[in-house]
Design a protein around this motif. Structure first.
Motif, PDB file in Angstrom:
ATOM      1  N   MET A 114      -3.589  -3.018  -4.371  1.00  0.00           N
ATOM      2  CA  MET A 114      -4.603  -2.611  -3.404  1.00  0.00           C
ATOM      3  C   MET A 114      -4.545  -1.101  -3.139  1.00  0.00           C
ATOM      4  O   MET A 114      -5.581  -0.420  -3.095  1.00  0.00           O
ATOM      5  N   LEU A 115      -3.351  -0.569  -2.953  1.00  0.00           N
ATOM      6  CA  LEU A 115      -3.202   0.862  -2.691  1.00  0.00           C
ATOM      7  C   LEU A 115      -3.623   1.691  -3.901  1.00  0.00           C
ATOM      8  O   LEU A 115      -4.270   2.735  -3.755  1.00  0.00           O
ATOM      9  N   ALA A 116      -3.257   1.224  -5.102  1.00  0.00           N
ATOM     10  CA  ALA A 116      -3.651   1.940  -6.315  1.00  0.00           C
ATOM     11  C   ALA A 116      -5.166   1.918  -6.490  1.00  0.00           C
ATOM     12  O   ALA A 116      -5.769   2.922  -6.897  1.00  0.00           O
ATOM     13  N   SER A 117      -5.794   0.791  -6.208  1.00  0.00           N
ATOM     14  CA  SER A 117      -7.248   0.695  -6.317  1.00  0.00           C
ATOM     15  C   SER A 117      -7.927   1.662  -5.358  1.00  0.00           C
ATOM     16  O   SER A 117      -8.911   2.329  -5.709  1.00  0.00           O
ATOM     17  N   TYR A 118      -7.393   1.731  -4.140  1.00  0.00           N
ATOM     18  CA  TYR A 118      -7.908   2.696  -3.164  1.00  0.00           C
ATOM     19  C   TYR A 118      -7.728   4.120  -3.683  1.00  0.00           C
ATOM     20  O   TYR A 118      -8.605   4.978  -3.516  1.00  0.00           O
ATOM     21  N   GLY A 119      -6.586   4.367  -4.332  1.00  0.00           N
ATOM     22  CA  GLY A 119      -6.324   5.683  -4.898  1.00  0.00           C
ATOM     23  C   GLY A 119      -7.336   6.058  -5.971  1.00  0.00           C
ATOM     24  O   GLY A 119      -7.781   7.211  -6.048  1.00  0.00           O
TER      25      GLY A 119
END
Length: 263
Positions: A114-119
């Motif tokens: 999720m954090l990588a996708s947001y990144g």
């Protein structure tokens, strides 16, 4: 290993990679909602694959959690960061009650996805097309360089217990390729020579992401995250390096100015 068997997966890998890269480049070039929808869809699919790997009896839960992840990923980018953070962790929390086993692995890895996708979305929005292309080039060159050098040169294994095909020669070839990408982009943009160092670090992060996903598969006793992508397995198999790179850049960008040399 014979020369034929060493390269027997090359054709399906190349064809699948070409299709995925073309699709990613088109959507990142268009940007906006198209790019964000593409990333959110990929995010949901990867969470679906993760659930099916760590808890094979939870096929229905895999669909539910995949949808939750995709929706939260898309919604988060339209919110202020302080309000986006709870949404990015919600899929991890939602999975605890639905998992019979592997709950911790699911929760941690899903949070990283999720954090990588947001990144990915934030990088495209904040820095534009050119730096998204740089990130893609670094990760692709790392993967391609590692594949060919590892099979052509061989040598000591990087982590034989988890990923017996990964070699130090492949890892170093990936770093060299990433440095070249950094040099090219430094020469064609206002970024300084420090971009080479950042590129090598991003290459390492992509390799760590690859190894992390290999560890999950090893514990789950599966070869691939799914069979969606011919020659590669699943999206999680294909984008594990991208996840590691994007997550690293999201964190490292708070420590060093990015792009380096650009005010």
């Amino acid at each position: 290993m014979t020369s034929v068997s060493r390269w027997q997966d090359l054709r399906p890998r190349m064809l699948s990679a070409a299709v995925l890269i073309a699709l990613a480049l088109v959507t990142v070039w268009i940007g906006g909602l198209v790019w964000r929808a593409f990333i959110s869809l990929a995010c949901g699919i990867m969470v679906w694959e993760l659930v099916r790997m760590v808890d094979t009896a939870r096929d229905r839960s895999a669909h539910v959690l995949g949808v939750i992840a995709g929706v939260c990923s898309l919604a988060a980018i339209y919110l202020p960061p302080s309000f986006a953070l709870p949404l990015l962790l919600l899929p991890s929390m939602a999975g605890f009650g639905r998992m019979e086993r592997g709950g911790v692995t699911y929760a941690v890895f899903t949070a990283l996805i999720m954090l990588a996708s947001y990144g990915f979305m934030a990088l495209r929005a904040d820095f534009g097309l050119i730096w998204m292309l740089w990130l893609v080039c670094v990760v692709v060159i790392t993967d391609v360089g590692g594949y060919f050098a590892g099979r052509a040169i061989g040598g000591p294994k990087l982590w034989p217990r988890v990923s017996p095909k990964k070699t130090w020669s492949g890892a170093i070839a990936g770093w060299v390729g990433a440095a070249v990408v950094g040099l090219v982009f430094a020469g064609t943009t206002q970024a300084g020579a420090g971009l080479m160092g950042v590129s090598i670090a991003v290459s390492m992060a992509s390799q760590i992401g690859d190894m992390a996903e290999s560890t999950v598969k090893r514990r789950a006793g599966v070869k691939d995250s799914s069979n969606l992508v011919p020659g590669h397995g699943g999206l999680l198999d294909r984008f594990d390096g991208m996840l590691g790179a994007a997550l690293f850049l999201l964190v490292a960008g708070q420590i060093v100015n990015f792009p380096p040399g650009v005010e």
